[in-house]
Write an enzyme that holds these catalytic residues in place. Structure first.
Site, PDB file in Angstrom:
ATOM      1  N   THR A 139       0.861  -1.192   0.000  1.00 47.57           N
ATOM      2  CA  THR A 139       0.000   0.000   0.000  1.00 47.57           C
ATOM      3  C   THR A 139       0.892   1.235   0.000  1.00 47.57           C
ATOM      4  OG1 THR A 139      -0.030  -0.012   2.400  1.00 47.57           O
ATOM      5  CG2 THR A 139      -1.825  -1.158   1.292  1.00 47.57           C
ATOM      6  N   GLU A 169      -5.881  -3.368  -1.369  1.00 45.90           N
ATOM      7  CA  GLU A 169      -6.375  -4.561  -0.668  1.00 45.90           C
ATOM      8  C   GLU A 169      -7.561  -5.209  -1.374  1.00 45.90           C
ATOM      9  OE1 GLU A 169      -5.608  -1.672   0.635  1.00 45.90           O
ATOM     10  OE2 GLU A 169      -4.780  -1.842   2.661  1.00 45.90           O
ATOM     11  N   LYS A 176     -13.051  16.838  12.091  1.00 45.91           N
ATOM     12  CA  LYS A 176     -13.985  16.687  13.218  1.00 45.91           C
ATOM     13  C   LYS A 176     -14.073  18.018  13.926  1.00 45.91           C
ATOM     14  CE  LYS A 176     -12.318  12.067  13.430  1.00 45.91           C
ATOM     15  NZ  LYS A 176     -10.947  12.200  12.920  1.00 45.91           N
ATOM     16  N   TRP A 210     -18.775  15.831  11.795  1.00 50.13           N
ATOM     17  CA  TRP A 210     -17.834  15.533  10.718  1.00 50.13           C
ATOM     18  C   TRP A 210     -18.068  16.424   9.508  1.00 50.13           C
ATOM     19  CZ3 TRP A 210     -18.068   9.452  10.183  1.00 50.13           C
ATOM     20  CH2 TRP A 210     -17.379   8.881  11.253  1.00 50.13           C
TER      21      TRP A 210
HETATM   22  P1  AMP Z   1      -4.759   2.652  -2.771  1.00 57.70           P
HETATM   23  O1  AMP Z   1      -4.757   1.405  -1.968  1.00 57.70           O
HETATM   24  O2  AMP Z   1      -3.461   3.378  -2.721  1.00 57.70           O
HETATM   25  O3  AMP Z   1      -5.246   2.429  -4.145  1.00 57.70           O
HETATM   26  O4  AMP Z   1      -5.789   3.668  -2.068  1.00 57.70           O
HETATM   27  C1  AMP Z   1      -7.113   3.305  -1.797  1.00 57.70           C
HETATM   28  C2  AMP Z   1      -7.873   4.494  -1.289  1.00 57.70           C
HETATM   29  O5  AMP Z   1      -8.063   5.462  -2.330  1.00 57.70           O
HETATM   30  C3  AMP Z   1      -9.276   4.175  -0.844  1.00 57.70           C
HETATM   31  O6  AMP Z   1      -9.299   3.626   0.463  1.00 57.70           O
HETATM   32  C4  AMP Z   1      -9.953   5.531  -0.922  1.00 57.70           C
HETATM   33  O7  AMP Z   1      -9.683   6.313   0.221  1.00 57.70           O
HETATM   34  C5  AMP Z   1      -9.272   6.164  -2.106  1.00 57.70           C
HETATM   35  N1  AMP Z   1     -10.162   6.052  -3.277  1.00 57.70           N
HETATM   36  C6  AMP Z   1     -10.105   5.153  -4.274  1.00 57.70           C
HETATM   37  N2  AMP Z   1     -11.087   5.367  -5.186  1.00 57.70           N
HETATM   38  C7  AMP Z   1     -11.796   6.431  -4.743  1.00 57.70           C
HETATM   39  C8  AMP Z   1     -12.954   7.146  -5.203  1.00 57.70           C
HETATM   40  N3  AMP Z   1     -13.573   6.834  -6.352  1.00 57.70           N
HETATM   41  N4  AMP Z   1     -13.406   8.184  -4.451  1.00 57.70           N
HETATM   42  C9  AMP Z   1     -12.791   8.537  -3.298  1.00 57.70           C
HETATM   43  N5  AMP Z   1     -11.697   7.914  -2.819  1.00 57.70           N
HETATM   44  C10 AMP Z   1     -11.202   6.874  -3.513  1.00 57.70           C
END
Ligand code: AMP
Length: 544
Positions: free
Chosen positions: A185, A329, A438, A443
């Site tokens: 990640t 994930e 917050k 929120w």
């Molecule tokens: P990653 O594992 O680096 O791909 O990051 C995943 C995170 O990206 C998710 O938990 C979200 O917080 C954010 N994310 C992915 N797609 C979206 C979306 N369409 N809108 C808002 N946040 C997103």
């Protein structure tokens, strides 16, 4: 009683074998580091992939060994995507944009045995190699002429390895749950965590995203993954496209607006996938040079919230922008915002409101939102809770790490995203748990405010962070990057926000910066912004 059907395992190389058999002459076009184009067919790709599998065995790699890649989206990386898991090893795609210390941590945590690197990352590998005790050798993914001159003396040459090998290789058959790929990640806080994909999860996910209404690639299309192959298997596009015989374009390192448009137009790309920042740059370039994105008809956008300017911007070029939500994930696809005939008669603004949501989950992914005690919350489009998911392409644990907090006792993955889900199943990401503001116990969604600020024509990129506040503990603050030569006043900003949010949501101030920092995967780096601009009274803050 068990069914009497064949227990054929879902293994990754079968995808390329299929493409080479049924679409042998379909092209894979790949842009090299020097921007020249390399072309070959699925049939040729398969021959080289089999040779690579033989080479991996000759290097002494054994089943389960991790093999790291540091590479852009190119044809040799594609060969690694198939040969490494196909030969029984684990393809660990490493993000070269991370800090050197993070890359060292990741490679050591994975205990990678070999590093396969693009020539351009050879200096980076040279700088790290002394700190990587598990790495037995380095292979430079290029020809003899591309070998680095005075560094990495003992590195092997990819093309030399392949020349020596036989094109005959029997893919070993094993349990489809065997590990195939590893991706860490992006880790904006704490250490990156390893997600270990399996052959089964990858093949099922590739089949799932190919459904109509999702990515839905077809053999008549030219597909370009812009999302890097070092990030969540490029959203599985390099597996999903061959699975249906689509033509594949791999854009290499040049991902700025002009670089992308050149390859979209030159190679006739019809569908693509990537994060919002990339597409903003492309649309800005199109506007500046009065060009269209045609023949591109469809763009899947995810990884961060998709602002309306992007959906409108593509619509102006007769291209459909589809929002998707996912995580490392979740392989990554967890939801896609596609409308169906039931939405045909909705007013335009209601249709847009749905397109701006993260969307509905495909078959295979289950979702729920829960409160702080883990109790499931209603799907009413208003109640917010932490999003939890489960399914055959969702991680059940992290690699080499006991992080039980992220998994519930009843088998769900806690995403760390706060969201709502409406009665129709459309999920909307409100914020990351750690980014939400917050204020006095309530929120505020940073994403919603950011989308509103982007409606102002001067704003190129917008972030909302929590700043310290004596009275309310946190208050929102805009951090804005503007288009060249443009300005913005507090009153103008207030005007675009005020009609759409409660009064207490409106930030008291904003800060204009030259550039907003991004993570290695192109997301706004809120942690850095909070460190720089999170104090209550910042000298650069202007009143709204
Ligand atoms: P990653 O594992 O680096 O791909 O990051 C995943 C995170 O990206 C998710 O938990 C979200 O917080 C954010 N994310 C992915 N797609 C979206 C979306 N369409 N809108 C808002 N946040 C997103």
């Amino acid at each position: 009683m068990l069914g009497l059907m064949m227990d054929a395992p879902l293994l990754i190389p079968s995808i390329l074998e299929y493409a080479a058999k049924y679409h042998p002459n379909t092209e894979i076009v790949s842009r090299n580091e020097d921007h020249s184009l390399h072309r070959y067919t699925y049939a040729e790709a398969l021959v080289r992939t089999r040779k690579l599998a033989n080479a991996l065995n000759r290097l002494g790699l054994k089943a389960g060994d991790r093999v790291a890649t540091l590479a852009w989206n190119n044809y040799r990386h594609l060969e690694m995507y198939y040969a490494v898991p196909g030969a029984g090893m684990v393809c660990h795609t490493v993000n070269p944009r991370l800090f050197k210390e993070q890359i060292e941590y990741i490679i050591n945590d994975a205990q990678d045995q070999y590093i396969f690197t693009d020539p351009c990352f050879a200096p980076l590998v040279e700088a790290m190699i002394m700190n990587l005790p598990s790495v037995k050798g380095v292979v430079v993914m290029g020809s003899r002429e591309q070998m680095p001159g005075n560094i990495l003396h003992r590195a092997l040459c990819y093309e030399d390895l392949l020349v020596a090998e036989s094109p005959v290789f029997e893919w070993p058959q094993f349990d489809e749950r065997t590990a195939s790929g590893l991706c860490y990640t992006s880790g904006t806080t704490g250490h990156p965590k390893g997600v270990l994909y399996s052959h089964r999860s990858t093949v099922l996910h590739a089949m799932a995203i190919n459904q109509p209404g999702l990515f839905g690639f077809g053999p008549d299309e030219t597909v370009m993954p812009v999302v890097p192959m070092f990030h969540v298997n490029a959203w599985c596009v390099p597996y999903a496209a061959p699975l249906v015989g689509a033509r594949l374009v791999l854009p290499g390192p040049r991902l700025d607006g002009p670089g992308l448009l050149e390859v979209i137009r030159g190679e006739g790309v019809t569908v693509s996938a990537g994060v919002p920042t990339i597409w903003m740059n492309l649309l800005n370039h199109c506007a500046q040079t009065n060009q269209s994105v045609a023949p591109m008809r469809r763009v899947v956008i995810g990884g961060a919230a998709v602002p309306q300017v992007l959906i409108d911007g593509f619509a102006a070029h007769q291209a459909l922008a589809v929002q998707g939500w996912g995580m490392t994930e979740t392989s990554p696809l967890g939801a896609v915002s596609v409308l169906d005939t039931r939405h045909d008669d909705l007013p335009a603004e209601d249709r847009m409101a749905l397109q701006l949501k993260a969307g509905r989950s495909p078959f295979g992914i289950e979702m729920r939102i829960t409160d702080a005690e883990g109790k499931a919350l209603p799907w009413d489009g208003k109640t917010r809770g932490e999003l939890e998911v489960r399914g055959p392409w969702v991680a059940s644990a992290y690699y080499n790490l006991d992080d039980r907090d992220q998994f519930t006792k009843d088998g769900w993955f806690r995403t760390g995203d706060i969201s709502t889900i409406d009665a129709d199943g459309f999920m909307n990401i409100v914020d990351r748990v750690k980014d939400v503001i917050k204020t006095g116990g309530e929120w505020i969604s940073s994403i919603e405010l950011e989308n509103l600020a982007l409606q102002h024509p001067s704003v190129r990129e917008a972030a909302v962070i929590a700043r310290a506040d004596t009275k309310w503990s946190e208050r929102p603050r805009f951090i804005l990057a503007l288009h060249p030569g443009k300005t913005i006043t507090g009153a103008e900003l207030r005007k675009v926000v005020e009609p759409f949010v409660a009064r207490w949501w409106i930030p008291e101030d904003f800060i204009v910066v030259d550039e907003i920092p991004h993570t290695a995967t192109g997301k706004i780096l809120k942690t850095a912004l909070r460190e720089l601009y999170g104090v209550e009274n910042h000298p650069d803050a202007q009143k709204m």
